[in-house]
Scaffold this motif. Structure first.
Motif, PDB file in Angstrom:
ATOM      1  N   HIS A   1      19.718 -26.436 -25.274  1.00  0.00           N
ATOM      2  CA  HIS A   1      20.042 -27.248 -25.869  1.00  0.00           C
ATOM      3  C   HIS A   1      18.706 -27.511 -27.830  1.00  0.00           C
ATOM      4  O   HIS A   1      19.283 -28.118 -28.701  1.00  0.00           O
ATOM      5  CB  HIS A   1      18.473 -28.478 -25.553  1.00  0.00           C
ATOM      6  CG  HIS A   1      19.447 -28.844 -24.556  1.00  0.00           C
ATOM      7  ND1 HIS A   1      19.274 -29.633 -23.068  1.00  0.00           N
ATOM      8  CD2 HIS A   1      20.610 -29.092 -24.196  1.00  0.00           C
ATOM      9  CE1 HIS A   1      20.315 -30.547 -22.194  1.00  0.00           C
ATOM     10  NE2 HIS A   1      21.606 -29.511 -22.985  1.00  0.00           N
TER      11      HIS A   1
ATOM     12  N   CYS B   1      27.495 -35.353 -30.082  1.00  0.00           N
ATOM     13  CA  CYS B   1      26.711 -34.721 -28.911  1.00  0.00           C
ATOM     14  C   CYS B   1      25.759 -33.424 -29.553  1.00  0.00           C
ATOM     15  O   CYS B   1      24.583 -33.888 -28.544  1.00  0.00           O
ATOM     16  CB  CYS B   1      27.312 -33.950 -27.712  1.00  0.00           C
ATOM     17  SG  CYS B   1      28.493 -34.776 -26.305  1.00  0.00           S
TER      18      CYS B   1
ATOM     19  N   CYS C   1      23.216 -36.945 -17.740  1.00  0.00           N
ATOM     20  CA  CYS C   1      23.533 -36.098 -18.842  1.00  0.00           C
ATOM     21  C   CYS C   1      25.525 -35.893 -19.506  1.00  0.00           C
ATOM     22  O   CYS C   1      25.528 -35.106 -20.177  1.00  0.00           O
ATOM     23  CB  CYS C   1      24.177 -34.812 -17.753  1.00  0.00           C
ATOM     24  SG  CYS C   1      22.198 -34.166 -17.011  1.00  0.00           S
TER      25      CYS C   1
ATOM     26  N   CYS D   1      26.785 -35.943 -23.200  1.00  0.00           N
ATOM     27  CA  CYS D   1      27.589 -35.374 -23.500  1.00  0.00           C
ATOM     28  C   CYS D   1      28.148 -34.146 -23.047  1.00  0.00           C
ATOM     29  O   CYS D   1      28.651 -33.744 -22.971  1.00  0.00           O
ATOM     30  CB  CYS D   1      26.218 -33.772 -23.715  1.00  0.00           C
ATOM     31  SG  CYS D   1      25.491 -34.922 -25.763  1.00  0.00           S
ATOM     32  N   HIS D   2      28.237 -34.267 -21.149  1.00  0.00           N
ATOM     33  CA  HIS D   2      28.569 -33.600 -20.495  1.00  0.00           C
ATOM     34  C   HIS D   2      30.059 -34.157 -19.882  1.00  0.00           C
ATOM     35  O   HIS D   2      30.325 -33.244 -18.652  1.00  0.00           O
ATOM     36  CB  HIS D   2      27.970 -32.523 -19.924  1.00  0.00           C
ATOM     37  CG  HIS D   2      26.508 -31.591 -20.202  1.00  0.00           C
ATOM     38  ND1 HIS D   2      26.726 -30.671 -21.161  1.00  0.00           N
ATOM     39  CD2 HIS D   2      25.444 -32.107 -20.861  1.00  0.00           C
ATOM     40  CE1 HIS D   2      25.974 -29.666 -21.256  1.00  0.00           C
ATOM     41  NE2 HIS D   2      25.081 -30.854 -21.518  1.00  0.00           N
TER      42      HIS D   2
ATOM     43  N   SER E   1      33.018 -29.679 -23.059  1.00  0.00           N
ATOM     44  CA  SER E   1      32.554 -29.928 -21.752  1.00  0.00           C
ATOM     45  C   SER E   1      33.017 -31.286 -20.494  1.00  0.00           C
ATOM     46  O   SER E   1      32.788 -32.305 -21.372  1.00  0.00           O
ATOM     47  CB  SER E   1      31.204 -29.683 -21.790  1.00  0.00           C
ATOM     48  OG  SER E   1      30.125 -29.904 -20.510  1.00  0.00           O
ATOM     49  N   ASP E   2      33.042 -31.385 -19.663  1.00  0.00           N
ATOM     50  CA  ASP E   2      33.857 -32.013 -18.499  1.00  0.00           C
ATOM     51  C   ASP E   2      33.111 -31.637 -17.623  1.00  0.00           C
ATOM     52  O   ASP E   2      33.566 -32.141 -15.894  1.00  0.00           O
ATOM     53  CB  ASP E   2      35.046 -32.599 -18.714  1.00  0.00           C
ATOM     54  CG  ASP E   2      35.295 -33.801 -17.754  1.00  0.00           C
ATOM     55  OD1 ASP E   2      34.260 -34.225 -18.012  1.00  0.00           O
ATOM     56  OD2 ASP E   2      36.525 -34.290 -17.675  1.00  0.00           O
TER      57      ASP E   2
ATOM     58  N   TYR F   1      30.386 -33.565 -15.703  1.00  0.00           N
ATOM     59  CA  TYR F   1      29.973 -34.614 -15.063  1.00  0.00           C
ATOM     60  C   TYR F   1      31.488 -34.724 -14.282  1.00  0.00           C
ATOM     61  O   TYR F   1      30.691 -34.981 -12.934  1.00  0.00           O
ATOM     62  CB  TYR F   1      29.403 -35.297 -15.735  1.00  0.00           C
ATOM     63  CG  TYR F   1      29.044 -36.746 -15.671  1.00  0.00           C
ATOM     64  CD1 TYR F   1      28.385 -36.731 -14.757  1.00  0.00           C
ATOM     65  CD2 TYR F   1      30.087 -38.477 -15.118  1.00  0.00           C
ATOM     66  CE1 TYR F   1      27.838 -37.746 -13.864  1.00  0.00           C
ATOM     67  CE2 TYR F   1      29.633 -39.015 -15.127  1.00  0.00           C
ATOM     68  CZ  TYR F   1      28.176 -39.023 -14.233  1.00  0.00           C
ATOM     69  OH  TYR F   1      28.172 -40.229 -13.636  1.00  0.00           O
TER      70      TYR F   1
ATOM     71  N   CYS G   1      22.812 -32.698 -10.923  1.00  0.00           N
ATOM     72  CA  CYS G   1      23.136 -32.365 -11.874  1.00  0.00           C
ATOM     73  C   CYS G   1      21.350 -31.503 -12.536  1.00  0.00           C
ATOM     74  O   CYS G   1      21.097 -30.461 -12.233  1.00  0.00           O
ATOM     75  CB  CYS G   1      23.341 -32.775 -13.468  1.00  0.00           C
ATOM     76  SG  CYS G   1      24.603 -33.399 -13.862  1.00  0.00           S
TER      77      CYS G   1
ATOM     78  N   HIS H   1      31.273 -27.405 -10.401  1.00  0.00           N
ATOM     79  CA  HIS H   1      31.708 -27.946 -11.488  1.00  0.00           C
ATOM     80  C   HIS H   1      32.648 -27.175 -12.287  1.00  0.00           C
ATOM     81  O   HIS H   1      32.252 -25.605 -11.465  1.00  0.00           O
ATOM     82  CB  HIS H   1      30.624 -28.169 -12.692  1.00  0.00           C
ATOM     83  CG  HIS H   1      30.373 -27.641 -12.644  1.00  0.00           C
ATOM     84  ND1 HIS H   1      30.144 -26.514 -13.656  1.00  0.00           N
ATOM     85  CD2 HIS H   1      28.367 -28.144 -12.926  1.00  0.00           C
ATOM     86  CE1 HIS H   1      28.861 -25.906 -13.690  1.00  0.00           C
ATOM     87  NE2 HIS H   1      27.841 -26.700 -13.196  1.00  0.00           N
TER      88      HIS H   1
ATOM     89  N   ASP I   1      32.740 -23.393 -18.640  1.00  0.00           N
ATOM     90  CA  ASP I   1      32.976 -24.683 -18.908  1.00  0.00           C
ATOM     91  C   ASP I   1      32.284 -24.412 -20.713  1.00  0.00           C
ATOM     92  O   ASP I   1      31.395 -23.712 -21.112  1.00  0.00           O
ATOM     93  CB  ASP I   1      31.717 -25.590 -18.256  1.00  0.00           C
ATOM     94  CG  ASP I   1      32.379 -27.104 -19.125  1.00  0.00           C
ATOM     95  OD1 ASP I   1      33.418 -27.904 -18.820  1.00  0.00           O
ATOM     96  OD2 ASP I   1      31.547 -27.515 -19.758  1.00  0.00           O
ATOM     97  N   GLY I   2      33.111 -25.565 -21.054  1.00  0.00           N
ATOM     98  CA  GLY I   2      32.580 -25.338 -23.019  1.00  0.00           C
ATOM     99  C   GLY I   2      33.441 -24.785 -23.847  1.00  0.00           C
ATOM    100  O   GLY I   2      34.022 -23.669 -23.148  1.00  0.00           O
TER     101      GLY I   2
END
Length: 255
Positions: free
Chosen positions: A44, A81, A154, A157-158, A168-169, A171, A186, A250, A254-255
């Motif tokens: 972050h 984000c 969260c 952004c996620h 990013s998905d 969530y 999370c 998840h 990711d990302g």
């Protein structure tokens, strides 16, 4: 949910002179020492400074036909984000951050990244968090918000939403998972609990880590993936079978 950034743009801070520009997280770290030390180790803290972001931001703007970063709408598809304080900013601020990022002038991006203000600032100028009875202090008003304990916090952004890049998905994955049904958010995996003082000289409380370990963490990766290896000869040929089982709620990576 906070509307991060509105405070420093409107100078609506609780204490006169506190909001004079993008507030560096180091300023918060003067009192919230351990949280700041942890955050500095997190990705972050590097949301605008990592090589991945700097390279991909420039490539994306070029792909979208705005290589100089002079289209705020396009730039915000990434910055909403990576620089959440800009969500309530004007076009001049968005252009400034875009220009600095394209020039790789990361020192002058301090305060715009995913930092203390981006997650904890309220439109009133107060700072909110999951502590039910925050102590008064001479620097800013403090408020309790249970939202920090929810996975939805969260999701800002996620989780993918239109007008942003679907990078990013996790969530949405988590919402369908067994962990979600069991009430594990999370924060359960990415913000480990401990006891300590939230502020220098403050009372002992239940705190949460601000390192936010993820796939880049060796320890987290070892917990999240079960690897199997089986080898044997068949007709004088060595055959190797490798299996990888995702243990997280998840997709991974990711990302």
């Amino acid at each position: 949910m906070t509307t991060a950034g509105r405070g420093f743009l409107s100078r609506a801070g609780h204490r006169e002179g506190f909001w004079t520009g993008p507030v560096s997280s180091a300023r918060c770290g003067a009192c919230h020492v351990e949280h700041y030390r942890e955050w500095r180790r997190s990705f972050h803290a590097r949301s605008l400074a990592s090589e991945d972001f700097l390279n991909n931001f420039a490539r994306y703007l070029e792909f979208r036909g705005a290589p100089r970063g002079d289209d705020p709408g396009v730039a915000m598809e990434c910055l909403s984000c990576h620089a959440p304080v800009l969500n309530a900013a004007g076009e001049d601020a968005v252009y400034r951050v875009s220009t600095l990022a394209l020039a790789r002038d990361v020192e002058n991006l301090d305060g715009y990244e995913v930092g203390c203000v981006g997650c904890h600032a309220e439109p009133s100028g107060a700072f909110s968090g999951p502590i039910a009875r925050p102590q008064p202090n001479p620097f800013h008003a403090s408020e309790f918000s249970p939202f920090y304990k929810e996975g939805a916090f969260c999701a800002r952004c996620h989780a993918w939403t239109p007008s942003s890049i679907p990078c990013s998905d996790v969530y949405s994955d988590w919402q369908r998972s067994l962990a979600a049904k069991q009430g594990k958010t999370c924060q359960h995996c990415h913000m480990a609990e401990r006891t300590g003082a939230a502020v220098a000289g403050g009372p002992e409380r239940k705190l949460h880590s601000h390192v936010f370990p993820g796939a880049r963490s060796d320890a987290m990766a070892r917990q999240g993936v079960a690897l199997g290896l089986k080898a044997g000869f068949r007709n004088d040929r060595l055959e190797v079978a490798v299996t990888a089982r995702n243990l997280t709620p998840h997709r991974l990576p990711d990302g």
